[in-house]
Every structure is written in structure tokens, then in C-alpha cells.
Design a protein around this motif. Structure first.
Motif, PDB file in Angstrom:
ATOM      1  N   LEU A   1       0.787  -1.057   0.001  1.00  0.00           N
ATOM      2  CA  LEU A   1       0.024  -0.055   0.054  1.00  0.00           C
ATOM      3  C   LEU A   1       0.759   1.203  -0.090  1.00  0.00           C
ATOM      4  CD1 LEU A   1      -2.718  -1.232   2.534  1.00  0.00           C
ATOM      5  CD2 LEU A   1      -2.613  -1.518   0.196  1.00  0.00           C
TER       6      LEU A   1
ATOM      7  N   PRO B   1       1.824   3.957   5.499  1.00  0.00           N
ATOM      8  CA  PRO B   1       0.531   3.309   4.883  1.00  0.00           C
ATOM      9  C   PRO B   1       0.359   1.850   5.105  1.00  0.00           C
ATOM     10  CG  PRO B   1       2.621   3.788   3.339  1.00  0.00           C
ATOM     11  CD  PRO B   1       2.674   4.337   4.679  1.00  0.00           C
ATOM     12  N   PHE B   2       1.369   0.996   5.495  1.00  0.00           N
ATOM     13  CA  PHE B   2       1.000  -0.354   5.617  1.00  0.00           C
ATOM     14  C   PHE B   2       0.496  -0.711   7.012  1.00  0.00           C
ATOM     15  CE2 PHE B   2       5.796   0.569   5.549  1.00  0.00           C
ATOM     16  CZ  PHE B   2       6.039   0.383   6.937  1.00  0.00           C
ATOM     17  N   TYR B   3       0.542   0.260   7.847  1.00  0.00           N
ATOM     18  CA  TYR B   3      -0.328  -0.049   9.272  1.00  0.00           C
ATOM     19  C   TYR B   3      -1.439   0.174   9.233  1.00  0.00           C
ATOM     20  CZ  TYR B   3       4.709  -0.446  11.376  1.00  0.00           C
ATOM     21  OH  TYR B   3       6.095  -0.965  11.472  1.00  0.00           O
ATOM     22  N   HIS B   4      -2.229  -0.604  10.363  1.00  0.00           N
ATOM     23  CA  HIS B   4      -3.518  -0.401  10.558  1.00  0.00           C
ATOM     24  C   HIS B   4      -3.907   1.051  11.412  1.00  0.00           C
ATOM     25  CE1 HIS B   4      -7.472  -0.946  12.270  1.00  0.00           C
ATOM     26  NE2 HIS B   4      -7.748  -2.273  11.650  1.00  0.00           N
ATOM     27  N   PRO B   5      -4.805   1.843  10.922  1.00  0.00           N
ATOM     28  CA  PRO B   5      -4.820   3.020  11.398  1.00  0.00           C
ATOM     29  C   PRO B   5      -5.263   2.903  12.891  1.00  0.00           C
ATOM     30  CG  PRO B   5      -6.018   2.736   9.223  1.00  0.00           C
ATOM     31  CD  PRO B   5      -5.760   1.448   9.755  1.00  0.00           C
TER      32      PRO B   5
ATOM     33  N   LYS C   1      -3.268   2.016  15.207  1.00  0.00           N
ATOM     34  CA  LYS C   1      -2.421   0.809  15.882  1.00  0.00           C
ATOM     35  C   LYS C   1      -1.141   0.720  15.641  1.00  0.00           C
ATOM     36  CE  LYS C   1      -6.941  -2.027  16.157  1.00  0.00           C
ATOM     37  NZ  LYS C   1      -7.200  -3.644  15.897  1.00  0.00           N
ATOM     38  N   SER C   2      -0.363   1.877  15.541  1.00  0.00           N
ATOM     39  CA  SER C   2       1.036   1.777  15.288  1.00  0.00           C
ATOM     40  C   SER C   2       1.654   2.989  15.956  1.00  0.00           C
ATOM     41  CB  SER C   2       1.192   2.021  13.717  1.00  0.00           C
ATOM     42  OG  SER C   2       0.896   3.348  13.282  1.00  0.00           O
TER      43      SER C   2
ATOM     44  N   GLU D   1       0.217  -2.925  14.014  1.00  0.00           N
ATOM     45  CA  GLU D   1      -0.433  -3.903  13.284  1.00  0.00           C
ATOM     46  C   GLU D   1      -0.214  -3.711  11.825  1.00  0.00           C
ATOM     47  OE1 GLU D   1      -4.878  -6.057  13.213  1.00  0.00           O
ATOM     48  OE2 GLU D   1      -4.104  -4.957  14.873  1.00  0.00           O
ATOM     49  N   LEU D   2      -0.334  -4.638  10.983  1.00  0.00           N
ATOM     50  CA  LEU D   2      -0.294  -4.158   9.576  1.00  0.00           C
ATOM     51  C   LEU D   2      -1.735  -4.218   9.276  1.00  0.00           C
ATOM     52  CD1 LEU D   2       2.296  -6.701   7.889  1.00  0.00           C
ATOM     53  CD2 LEU D   2       2.297  -3.914   8.400  1.00  0.00           C
ATOM     54  N   HIS D   3      -1.945  -3.417   8.092  1.00  0.00           N
ATOM     55  CA  HIS D   3      -3.192  -3.168   7.485  1.00  0.00           C
ATOM     56  C   HIS D   3      -3.907  -4.498   7.206  1.00  0.00           C
ATOM     57  CE1 HIS D   3      -6.389  -1.232   5.182  1.00  0.00           C
ATOM     58  NE2 HIS D   3      -6.110   0.075   5.618  1.00  0.00           N
TER      59      HIS D   3
ATOM     60  N   THR E   1      -5.917  -4.965   4.672  1.00  0.00           N
ATOM     61  CA  THR E   1      -5.864  -5.320   3.254  1.00  0.00           C
ATOM     62  C   THR E   1      -4.629  -6.145   2.863  1.00  0.00           C
ATOM     63  OG1 THR E   1      -6.803  -3.286   2.955  1.00  0.00           O
ATOM     64  CG2 THR E   1      -5.629  -4.159   0.910  1.00  0.00           C
TER      65      THR E   1
END
Length: 801
Positions: free
Chosen positions: A526, A647-651, A653-654, A669-671, A673
Motif C-alpha cells: 500500500l 501506509p502499511f499499518y492499521h490506522p 494501531k502503530s 499492526e499491519l493493515h 488489506t
């Protein structure tokens, strides 16, 4: 390179047994990878003559024959129809074993006895397909083994060559090596040219427009040829070395290619516009149809052979469909040229077109062999296809390449090899290799190197030649002497090892991924179109598009590994990688290669079991792993800060890790997707650390304080703060009170809901007070504790519950 023993013996007197010759070649550095004896175990297949051919009484499609094998008359049943009485044929007698482990036995076929079998080329392994049995020459002696009678009994050697030994990509080249080792002379082919008719310069012309890519181009003209099949001896010889017979003219060029190692090409002269050859570079976007029927798109870096209007060959690689030798060809122009190896290699690799010709030109051919190979081909074509060889040759050679000379010291030879050779012995070895001694004296020789030995460039190369020819087995075995030094491990390496050990001790396994991956990897994680990590280094010659760019982050490699493990139902994973990434700089500068440490966790926190909790890893497992690393490295003053997330993290949660005012890494935490893209069932938690920045935060030593002998005092505070207030802010605010008695501040409870207003949360902190000098009283602790409460109220707008 494939050669046959019989062909080699045409150029060097050699009667060594096959095994000894194989060992000799291998010890010369020409590794024999395969030895095959043609006709071995086939002596029971003999020349026979058909005396009678009659219709089989019980089968319409079979014949009943009487066959004479020179010693007896045999009855043979045969299904082929391409022979008659009087023909000589190949008879496999009872007991013969044909290819495919097919054993000939006495049998009855439709009630008639058959005492053998009349063989086709296919049944003897001489052809892939055949329409009928072999009809042998009438002058062959009855009873003689067929393979011997036809001259097919031979031994094939397949030799593995290193790229620098282009001179051995020919029968003569390998014969030259054998002759040098055995102290014999090479018997080169006699070149007898019978010229006639017009001079070639009156018929054709050659112009070189790219002399840096084609330093020399020679040509001969032969008129009045008759295209037809090649004689059997040439067909057999070419087949033995893996070449397919085409026609007598093309076969001659292939024959000379294998004999001398120099590629040639024959053009149908009637198709050459304006009766000329022009060697020049193509224009970008030009198209050209090669002999294999494929249309190639050319670049300006590609060298072409043109006539007056168009390209007729792709130089050094393959001829064109528009000038190939056909059945009605009568006049031909034979090309013998030298092409720049790097130019041929570049074009061949780009087009994916590798031929016997390009294989040799890429490695470097002999620029001085051109007229010799040309004359050999012309004389063979005149012999096999008839025609008249025009007088003279065209030899376009704008800048003559000077002879290479190398100075070599005899003392140096003896020192490197550990042997004792005299000047005369060394000179003798060089002369056996056809290296000419220009001057010799005071232990130094000036050696002229033949143009076909493109691998000899320095003194050490000549020393290797002495070792090869003198014999590696004659070099005494000695133990090497070396001094061993013990140096302290650099701090950089010891820190790297310490981090790896810490991660392994916390249950993570190290993985090592390729340094390159596919361009779509950035879409999968992402990254935005303008993300700096999309600016990558593209490989010039990637193995595939899946490995075409250098990585700028370790995350895609970890995700690929995790997905591959998950495909084997390994769902609980803790992996990490400590490797470099590659960030491009300016076009003329090498990239930055900072090392990073990155990890990926997913699945259960502990091992599975009936008595184990089913808790899964979360953000705080990763945070704890990193805190343990910082503690072990003596890093303090770091913080976990919430900023605009990767952009690759869960909104939400990083977090970024900040130390000494700069970001050293991130975790979170990774997104979802990404989890879905890689087909992973459970949430993924990731961390990455810039190793160089991490080392910069490290303290060389660690300060240790003795614990206080006096008891501590604890005070708790329950706060009501907004949802946007972070735990880090609460702890940091409490620590701003400059009181030595405050030894620790920690959060021990978080509560939302119930009677807590919307948009707020309750956080409970515990402050530890201590002194190394005395036991603190309430009167001493209370004023300090009030300062802490006031600081929280003022800075965070907190309410005390």
C-alpha cells in the motif's frame, strides 16, 4: 564442445586409449563431462546381401528373403519395401542387441522362420526417423560390421570449457592441446584453392561503417554452385557433433565452424542489392527477420550486415531469411569476419537468441584465422557443390591489431609453482603451445601470444600454461604457511550479533530473503505513488521480472516468507530479518545501503496445548520485544510516539520509535488489506529498526546504581483525561516534576465506559518514591505528590477521580 576421436586424429597422431585421453584432457583443464562410444556392442550388425526377395505366403505386407552374410544364407522376414534382390543391407544377426535393449532372437513370423532382422537407420540409432531399411554401398565387404564398414565407429567426447578458453571451441583447438601435451605437431588442413573467372573486387565490395564493432571483414565469391545434399561422411560427422545437415553449402560453413572454431556465413548473392556488403549499426526500431522465421526489433547498439539497401544478417548471431541459401542458389558470397565480443553478447542476450556463432563471438575469436577459415570453406564448397572460386579475397581490415607480447620471468614461474625448471625447459613448453619466443636472456622471456589465445594477457597466465603442460601432478604438495591474528570483534558486528541473539531468545527465527523482488511488491504493501521507497534500483539483467528491483524495505520479503510458511499450515510465526536495503542516490553514485532489522509476528502468543491459553500476539508483544532490545543495549531516553502512520499499518494501531530527537523505527499492526492480499488468517504485527541509528543511540557503558536500603512509598492517582491523551504523555508529564524522590511512574489501569463520559477515559498511575538516605515520611512525600497532581491537571487538563 563435442568432438570425436576420429576427427581429432586427423590433426594429431594419437593412439591413446579413450580413458587415458579423457584423463589427459581433464588434466589440461578441458573437463571431459561425457564419453560415448558409437557402435559399441554392435558388431553383430553386419553387411549382408539380399539374394532373393519373395512375397510372404501368409502376409500381404511382408517379404520372405534369402540373405547372405558372407558365411551362410539366412531366411529373413522383412516388412520394408524399399529394397530389391542384389542390394546390400544391414543385418542384425541372432544375439545382436539394438538400441533400446532390443535383442534379436530366432523367431517365426506368420509361420515362416526369421533368423535376424534387416535394420533401418532408426533401429540402429542413426536417425530419429527412417522410411525403410538402410541400403548400403555396393562395394562393402560381406560380413563386416556395419559401423566399421561405414566409418561410423567412433568415440564422442563432450568437453566442458570455461568461458576464457574460446580457442578450444573447435576440433583443431582441442587437437592443439593434445599435441602440445604429447609433444607432437598439429597437422593443419591443406588449403588448396583453385581460382578462376573474374576477380572478386569486380563482383562485390565490402564497406565497414562500424570498425570498433567489426575490426575485420573478409569475403570470397563462388559462382555456378549446385545445391544438394552433403556426402554421407560430412552428414555423419556433423551429426556426431550435434549439427543437423541442411545442404552442401550450409553444411560446409558448419563443418568449418566446428573444425576451426570460427563462424562463417554464406549469402545467396542474387539477393544482395547493389552487389555489396555494408557493416553498420541498426537504427532504433528497425525490424529484421532471421533464418528461424522470427521478426526481431533492433536497437542502434545492434550490428547488422547489410547490402546496398537493407539488413541481410544479424552480425555474429544469425543470417536473414531474405538471403538464405535455397535449392536454386547458384552464386554465393562467403563471409568470414571478426566482431566485438561485448557487442555480440549484448545483442544476443537482449534478443534471447543464442547460437553456435554467437557462443564463439561472445568469447572472442581469432582475428587472424579469417582468411584461413574462408579459404577452407571455399575449397570445400567447390569440391562438394562445384562452381568457380573468384580470384582473390576481399579483406577489409582498417586497423591491424598488433601482436600481443608478454614478459615472463623463469624465477617467477618456479617460485609460484614450487618447481625448478630451466630456461630451456620453459622455452620448450612455450614452443609446444605455439607461443613464439621473441627474446630470451637473464631469466626473462618476451613471448608472442597467438591471436587465438585471447585468454593470455598477463605473466600469471603464462605461468598457468607452464603448470598445465608440465603437469599439475608434478607440482610438489606443500602445506601453506599463514600467520593467524586475533582481532577484537568490531563494535558494529558485536551489536548486530547481540540483537540477533536477543530476538532469537524471545522466540523469533531469522530468515534471509533475496535482496531484490518484483515492482508490484510496493502495491501489495500500500505504498503511495510518491513514496520515496518506490524510487528503486532496477537490475540490468534480472533473472525474471519477479526479481528485477533492489529492495528499499524488508517488509515484502517477510510477508512472502510468512505467506509461504502459512501455505504449509504454519500459522504461528515469529520471524525477523537483519539485512541491508538499497536507496538510490544520483545516477553516477553508488546507492546507500543502510542495514535494517525488521520482524513479523502472527498467531498465538505461546505454544498450542490443552493447558495453554489461546491468547494471540498483539501490539504490546512487539513493544516488549523492542524494549528488551533497548534495555540490553543500554538505550534510554527513547519514546513511542503517535504520528502520521506508515501506509502499511492499521490506522490507530502503530507507533514510531524516537530516540535522540530522531525516528529510529516503527511498530504496529499491519493493515487488514495486506493480511488479505497475502492470504494470512490472523492479524500481523510488524516492527522495523534502522540499525545504524540504533547503534548511534547506544551507550558504550552502562551505569548501575545500588538499590536503596530504605523502603519505598507508593501513591496512586486516578485521572480522567480525553481519549486523545496518550499513555506516554501521562507518564512523561508526571516525570516532569524535578524531584529526586520520584524513582518510577507507571500506568496500572485503563478504564472506559460505565460512568465515564463519552470521549474520556480513566487512567490510573502509580508513583514510586524512594530515598537512598532515609525512610521517607508522609510529610515529605505529600508535597511532592501534590506537585505531580498539579502538573497533570495543568498540562493535560486532567481531572482527579
Amino acid at each position: 564442445m563435442i568432438v570425436t576421436y576420429n576427427w581429432l586424429r586427423e590433426f594429431v597422431d594419437c593412439d591413446l586409449p579413450v580413458t587415458e585421453l579423457s584423463d589427459l584432457l581433464t588434466m589440461l583443464g578441458l573437463e571431459v563431462e561425457r564419453v560415448e562410444t558409437v557402435g559399441e556392442g554392435m558388431d553383430d550388425v553386419v553387411v549382408a546381401q539380399v539374394l532373393e526377395k519373395n512375397q510372404h505366403p501368409n502376409a500381404d505386407k511382408l517379404s520372405l528373403c534369402k540373405v547372405n552374410n558372407g558365411s551362410e544364407i539366412l531366411s529373413i522376414v522383412c516388412g520394408a519395401q524399399n529394397f530389391k534382390a542384389g542390394d546390400k543391407v544391414a543385418l542384425a544377426q541372432i544375439g545382436a542387441v539394438l538400441p533400446g535393449d532390443f535383442k534379436i532372437k530366432r523367431s517365426k513370423i506368420r509361420g515362416e522362420e526369421s533368423c535376424g532382422m534387416l535394420c533401418s537407420e532408426k533401429e540402429l540409432g542413426l536417425a530419429d526417423e527412417s522410411a525403410g531399411i538402410i541400403i548400403l554401398p555396393a562395394d562393402l565387404q560381406l560380413g563386416e560390421p556395419v559401423f566399421s564398414a561405414l566409418g561410423l565407429k567412433d568415440t564422442i567426447f563432450e568437453i566442458g570449457l570455461t568461458p576464457n578458453r574460446a580457442d578450444c571451441l573447435s576440433v583443431i583447438g582441442i587437437a592443439r592441446e593434445i599435441a602440445a601435451k604429447l609433444g607432437k605437431k598439429v597437422k593443419y588442413p591443406a588449403l588448396e584453392i583453385a581460382e578462376g573467372g573474374a576477380a572478386i573486387t569486380d563482383v562485390a565490395s565490402v564497406t565497414i561503417e562500424a570498425p570498433e564493432l567489426c575490426p575485420r571483414y573478409t569475403a570470397r565469391y563462388v559462382s555456378g554452385c549446385k545445391i544438394g545434399p552433403s556426402p554421407q561422411w560430412m552428414v555423419n560427422r556433423l551429426k556426431a557433433v550435434g549439427q543437423r545437415s541442411i545442404n552442401n553449402v550450409v553444411d560446409v560453413t558448419n563443418y568449418v565452424l566446428m573444425e576451426y572454431g570460427h563462424p562463417l556465413h554464406a549469402f545467396d548473392f542474387k539477393f544482395l542489392e547493389q552487389e555489396q556488403i555494408v557493416v553498420k549499426q541498426a537504427a532504433d526500431g528497425d525490424t529484421f527477420e532471421t533464418l528461424d522465421g522470427q521478426t526481431r526489433i533492433l536497437l542502434s547498439s545492434d550490428l547488422t550486415i547489410c547490402d546496398g539497401k537493407r539488413a541481410v544478417a544479424l552480425a555474429g548471431i544469425m543470417g536473414g531469411k531474405n538471403s538464405e541459401i535455397a535449392d536454386d542458389t547458384t552464386d554465393i558470397l562467403i563471409e568470414s569476419a571478426y566482431f566485438n565480443p561485448s557487442a555480440i553478447r549484448r545483442t544476443s542476450k537482449r534478443l534471447g537468441l543464442h547460437t553456435e556463432s554467437s557462443h564463439r563471438f561472445e568469447r572472442g575469436t581469432d582475428i587472424n584465422i579469417l582468411p584461413i577459415a574462408l579459404n577452407r570453406a571455399a575449397s570445400l564448397i567447390a569440391e562438394l557443390a562445384g562452381g568457380t572460386i573468384a580470384r582473390g579475397i576481399i579483406d577489409a581490415y582498417p586497423q591491424v591489431v598488433p601482436e600481443r607480447q608478454i614478459a615472463v620471468r623463469v624465477d617467477r614461474i618456479n617460485h609460484v609453482l614450487g618447481i625448478e625448471l630451466t630456461d630451456a625447459e620453459v622455452k620448450g613448453l612455450f614452443e609446444r603451445l605455439e607461443l613464439k619466443i621473441i627474446t630470451s636472456g637473464q631469466g626473462v622471456m618476451e613471448v608472442a601470444v597467438p591471436s587465438y589465445r585471447v585468454d593470455l594477457e598477463r605473466e600469471i597466465d603464462l605461468i598457468e600454461e607452464v603448470a598445465r603442460l608440465h603437469g599439475f601432478e608434478k607440482i610438489p604438495a606443500t602445506m601453506p604457511q599463514a600467520r593467524i591474528f586475533s582481532e577484537a570483534t568490531p563494535s558494529y558486528l558485536s551489536t548486530a550479533k547481540k540483537i540477533k541473539d536477543l530476538l532469537v531468545s524471545q522466540g523469533l527465527s531469522e530468515v534471509i530473503n533475496y535482496s531484490f523482488f518484483a515492482p508490484d511488491a510496493y502495491d501489495k504493501i500500500l505504498l503511495a505513488a510518491d513514496d520515496y521507497r518506490r524510487n528503486t534500483i532496477r537490475l540490468l539483467n534480472p533473472l525474471s521480472d519477479e526479481q528485477s528491483i533492489m529492495r528499499t524495505t524488508l517488509l515484502p520479503g517477510l510477508l512472502e516468507t510468512a505467506a509461504r510458511n502459512a501455505s504449509f499450515r504454519l500459522l504461528n510465526q515469529r520471524i525477523f530479518e537483519m539485512r541491508r536495503i538499497y536507496l538510490p542516490k544520483h545516477a553516477d553514485e553508488l546507492p546507500e545501503e543502510p542495514p535494517f532489522v525488521a520482524g513479523l509476528l502472527t498467531g498465538l502468543r505461546g505454544s498450542e496445548g490443552w493447558n495453554q491459553a489461546k491468547d494471540e500476539v498483539d501490539f504490546y508483544d512487539v513493544k516488549g520485544i523492542l524494549e528488551n532490545i533497548f534495555a540490553a543495549l543500554g538505550i534510554s531516553g527513547y519514546s513511542f510516539e503517535v504520528r502520521e502512520p506508515e501506509p502499511f499499518y492499521h490506522p490507530g494501531k502503530s507507533s514510531f520509535i524516537v530516540c535522540n530527537g530522531g525516528v529510529v523505527g516503527s511498530l504496529g499492526e499491519l493493515h487488514p488489506t495486506i493480511q488479505e492480499t497475502y492470504g494470512l488468517e490472523k492479524p500481523l504485527y510488524h516492527f522495523e529498526l534502522n540499525f545504524e541509528k540504533l547503534v548511534g543511540c547506544r551507550k558504550e557503558g552502562m551505569t548501575v546504581f545500588a538499590p536503596s536500603r530504605f523502603p519505598d512509598t507508593y501513591r496512586d492517582i486516578a485521572l480522567l483525561v480525553g481519549d486523545d491523551v496518550t499513555a506516554e504523555a501521562v507518564v512523561g508529564c508526571a516525570r516532569k516534576v524535578k524531584a529526586p524522590e520520584i524513582s518510577r511512574v507507571e500506568i496500572f489501569d485503563l478504564y472506559k465506559g460505565g460512568n465515564i463520559p463519552a470521549g474520556y477515559k480513566s487512567i490510573a498511575i502509580r508513583v514510586r518514591y524512594s530515598s537512598k538516605e532515609k525512610t521517607l515520611t508522609d510529610e515529605e512525600v505529600t508535597p511532592i505528590h501534590q506537585q505531580v497532581i498539579q502538573m497533570l491537571q495543568q498540562k493535560l487538563n486532567a481531572s482527579i477521580r
